[in-house]
Design an enzyme around this catalytic site. Sequence first.
Site, PDB file in Angstrom:
ATOM      1  N   HIS A   5       1.730   0.416   0.229  1.00 33.45           N
ATOM      2  CA  HIS A   5       0.594   0.833  -0.602  1.00 33.45           C
ATOM      3  C   HIS A   5      -0.630  -0.055  -0.498  1.00 33.45           C
ATOM      4  O   HIS A   5      -1.639   0.206  -1.159  1.00 33.45           O
ATOM      5  CB  HIS A   5       1.020   0.944  -2.069  1.00 33.45           C
ATOM      6  CG  HIS A   5       1.279  -0.383  -2.735  1.00 33.45           C
ATOM      7  ND1 HIS A   5       2.482  -1.028  -2.670  1.00 33.45           N
ATOM      8  CD2 HIS A   5       0.476  -1.185  -3.475  1.00 33.45           C
ATOM      9  CE1 HIS A   5       2.429  -2.171  -3.345  1.00 33.45           C
ATOM     10  NE2 HIS A   5       1.209  -2.296  -3.837  1.00 33.45           N
TER      11      HIS A   5
HETATM   12  C1  UD1 Z   1      -2.517  -1.553  -8.039  1.00 36.55           C
HETATM   13  C2  UD1 Z   1      -2.895  -3.018  -7.887  1.00 36.55           C
HETATM   14  C3  UD1 Z   1      -2.059  -3.650  -6.789  1.00 36.55           C
HETATM   15  C4  UD1 Z   1      -0.573  -3.434  -7.030  1.00 36.55           C
HETATM   16  C5  UD1 Z   1      -0.284  -1.962  -7.264  1.00 36.55           C
HETATM   17  C6  UD1 Z   1       1.137  -1.835  -7.679  1.00 36.55           C
HETATM   18  C7  UD1 Z   1      -5.234  -3.531  -8.368  1.00 36.55           C
HETATM   19  C8  UD1 Z   1      -6.538  -3.911  -7.788  1.00 36.55           C
HETATM   20  N1  UD1 Z   1      -4.284  -3.154  -7.506  1.00 36.55           N
HETATM   21  O1  UD1 Z   1      -2.822  -0.915  -6.829  1.00 36.55           O
HETATM   22  O2  UD1 Z   1      -2.307  -5.041  -6.746  1.00 36.55           O
HETATM   23  O3  UD1 Z   1       0.133  -3.889  -5.919  1.00 36.55           O
HETATM   24  O4  UD1 Z   1      -1.128  -1.456  -8.319  1.00 36.55           O
HETATM   25  O5  UD1 Z   1       1.634  -0.566  -7.597  1.00 36.55           O
HETATM   26  O6  UD1 Z   1      -5.066  -3.576  -9.559  1.00 36.55           O
HETATM   27  N2  UD1 Z   1      -2.267   6.751  -8.764  1.00 36.55           N
HETATM   28  C9  UD1 Z   1      -1.559   7.843  -9.201  1.00 36.55           C
HETATM   29  N3  UD1 Z   1      -0.768   7.698 -10.306  1.00 36.55           N
HETATM   30  C10 UD1 Z   1      -0.665   6.543 -11.002  1.00 36.55           C
HETATM   31  C11 UD1 Z   1      -1.404   5.449 -10.561  1.00 36.55           C
HETATM   32  C12 UD1 Z   1      -2.206   5.566  -9.446  1.00 36.55           C
HETATM   33  O7  UD1 Z   1      -1.612   8.910  -8.610  1.00 36.55           O
HETATM   34  O8  UD1 Z   1       0.091   6.480 -11.999  1.00 36.55           O
HETATM   35  C13 UD1 Z   1      -3.101   6.897  -7.540  1.00 36.55           C
HETATM   36  C14 UD1 Z   1      -4.540   7.282  -7.827  1.00 36.55           C
HETATM   37  O9  UD1 Z   1      -4.956   8.122  -6.797  1.00 36.55           O
HETATM   38  C15 UD1 Z   1      -5.262   5.957  -7.700  1.00 36.55           C
HETATM   39  C16 UD1 Z   1      -4.450   5.230  -6.657  1.00 36.55           C
HETATM   40  O10 UD1 Z   1      -3.114   5.637  -6.873  1.00 36.55           O
HETATM   41  O11 UD1 Z   1      -6.610   6.093  -7.344  1.00 36.55           O
HETATM   42  C17 UD1 Z   1      -4.559   3.726  -6.747  1.00 36.55           C
HETATM   43  O12 UD1 Z   1      -4.235   3.258  -8.042  1.00 36.55           O
HETATM   44  P1  UD1 Z   1      -4.820   1.861  -8.572  1.00 36.55           P
HETATM   45  O13 UD1 Z   1      -4.197   1.489  -9.862  1.00 36.55           O
HETATM   46  O14 UD1 Z   1      -6.298   1.851  -8.503  1.00 36.55           O
HETATM   47  O15 UD1 Z   1      -4.377   0.833  -7.472  1.00 36.55           O
HETATM   48  P2  UD1 Z   1      -2.985   0.654  -6.749  1.00 36.55           P
HETATM   49  O16 UD1 Z   1      -3.147   0.961  -5.317  1.00 36.55           O
HETATM   50  O17 UD1 Z   1      -1.922   1.347  -7.522  1.00 36.55           O
HETATM   51  N1  UDP Z   2       9.485  -0.499  -7.599  1.00 35.02           N
HETATM   52  C1  UDP Z   2      10.146   0.540  -8.239  1.00 35.02           C
HETATM   53  N2  UDP Z   2      10.176   1.766  -7.634  1.00 35.02           N
HETATM   54  C2  UDP Z   2       9.618   2.002  -6.418  1.00 35.02           C
HETATM   55  C3  UDP Z   2       8.946   0.923  -5.772  1.00 35.02           C
HETATM   56  C4  UDP Z   2       8.891  -0.308  -6.405  1.00 35.02           C
HETATM   57  O1  UDP Z   2      10.693   0.368  -9.314  1.00 35.02           O
HETATM   58  O2  UDP Z   2       9.708   3.145  -5.922  1.00 35.02           O
HETATM   59  C5  UDP Z   2       9.412  -1.812  -8.290  1.00 35.02           C
HETATM   60  C6  UDP Z   2       9.884  -3.006  -7.496  1.00 35.02           C
HETATM   61  O3  UDP Z   2      11.287  -3.173  -7.604  1.00 35.02           O
HETATM   62  C7  UDP Z   2       9.121  -4.145  -8.161  1.00 35.02           C
HETATM   63  C8  UDP Z   2       7.808  -3.498  -8.521  1.00 35.02           C
HETATM   64  O4  UDP Z   2       8.044  -2.091  -8.537  1.00 35.02           O
HETATM   65  O5  UDP Z   2       9.790  -4.560  -9.340  1.00 35.02           O
HETATM   66  C9  UDP Z   2       6.764  -3.843  -7.470  1.00 35.02           C
HETATM   67  O6  UDP Z   2       5.645  -3.082  -7.662  1.00 35.02           O
HETATM   68  P1  UDP Z   2       4.612  -2.711  -6.513  1.00 35.02           P
HETATM   69  O7  UDP Z   2       5.234  -2.839  -5.175  1.00 35.02           O
HETATM   70  O8  UDP Z   2       4.024  -1.410  -6.891  1.00 35.02           O
HETATM   71  O9  UDP Z   2       3.466  -3.795  -6.730  1.00 35.02           O
HETATM   72  P2  UDP Z   2       3.188  -5.258  -6.129  1.00 35.02           P
HETATM   73  O10 UDP Z   2       4.361  -6.104  -6.435  1.00 35.02           O
HETATM   74  O11 UDP Z   2       2.903  -5.097  -4.676  1.00 35.02           O
HETATM   75  O12 UDP Z   2       1.952  -5.685  -6.838  1.00 35.02           O
END
Ligand code: UD1
Ligand code: UDP
Length: 361
Positions: free
Chosen positions: A206
Amino acid sequence: MSTAAVLHVAGARPNFPKAAPVIRALDRFGIRQRLIHTGQHYDERMSDVFFRQLGLREPDINLGVGSGSHASQTAAIMTHLEELLVADPPELTVIYGDVNSALAAALVATKLHIPVAHVEAGLRSFDRSMPEEVNRIVVDRVSDLLFATSPDAAVHLGNEGIAADRIYLVGNPMIDTLLDNLDRFDIAGIRAALALPDRYIVATLHRPANVDDPVDANDLVKAMHSVADQIPVILPLHPRGRSHLENAGLLSHRALRVVEPLGYIEFVSLVRGAAAVVTDSGGVQEETTMLGVPCLTLRPNTERPITITHGTNRLVSRAALAEVVASTLKAERPATWRTPPLWDGKAGERIAEVIAGELGL
Ligand code: UD1
Ligand code: UDP
């Protein structure tokens, strides 16, 4: 008197397994707490499932900000949170990790002269093209209590001029959650539920640097297909990358199965039983280190080098992935492995003790 002494702000998937043990440990001190969910993540599988599975208290308020650009998302959280904190200021705000929700909360609280505690302080990738790196630097700069998960993180904070008496090396609360739930990670059960063979790879992808640009997404899909040529791959796909990866042909390989994001218990069960993991997640690098599962991280750097020096992690380019997977699959899995210092399931308790002391309890 304000409603709560300690206000936690969380909002994105990786925040929840970090917050759960801290809140539980503070409960044992009898400290009045509130939890604000920013709504940064809102899908059932990105948020609610964690509350259910981890027994995390229901948020007192959900700001419901949803998705947006960095500026609009951060600003929306700030605006809503400021109103709440002005009306009912806590004695301390606790924030988690490096997501926009943490950045927004740190800025709002500090400007209202409410002390900020940062859980997972000091991690540095030294790569400011990552939005998270910018968040980490700013958040640590304004935080009053800095809780580090690894010695390197504490060193970075010292190097940045933060006074030693504000830095606490406490271990890793995300690992508290993993250790708390070890008995629930059922490898046979998840393999049966997903009809998986004994040997498979789990992937999560992601990071913007991998999925935001269609050229990168194309490259990534080719690399993942070259993995699926060798072993079945299961990819619980984060919503961020879905359209670019699908447009690049992600779904066209029979041995690569894409599923919706999984609940925490299902996901870690899958990881625990995997031959290896391919990921760009921060938390997954740590969880694989703890479980002794080989982790191939598709990034040029990591803010979690301890998962390389003390764990199973290895940085891999997209171009080298197929070859590294082949050699990883040939190697024997070690029967025992090192884990980082203080990743012992007690980080939440250590954090709670410091906070209680800070509140004069
Ligand atoms: C965010 C964090 C990242 C983290 C990740 C964990 C920031 C800058 N980034 O990235 O560090 O690793 O979360 O998962 O805070 N979306 C959905 N449903 C949801 C949430 C998001 O569809 O419930 C989609 C939307 O299209 C959105 C995109 O995911 O625009 C990105 O979501 P966003 O929270 O902006 O950043 P992440 O890539 O999730
Ligand atoms: N995780 C989860 N389901 C998934 C993928 C990840 O429960 O399908 C959990 C994972 O075990 C960890 C957390 O989500 O506890 C990590 O989140 P993510 O990778 O979204 O964010 P990051 O750590 O990169 O910020």
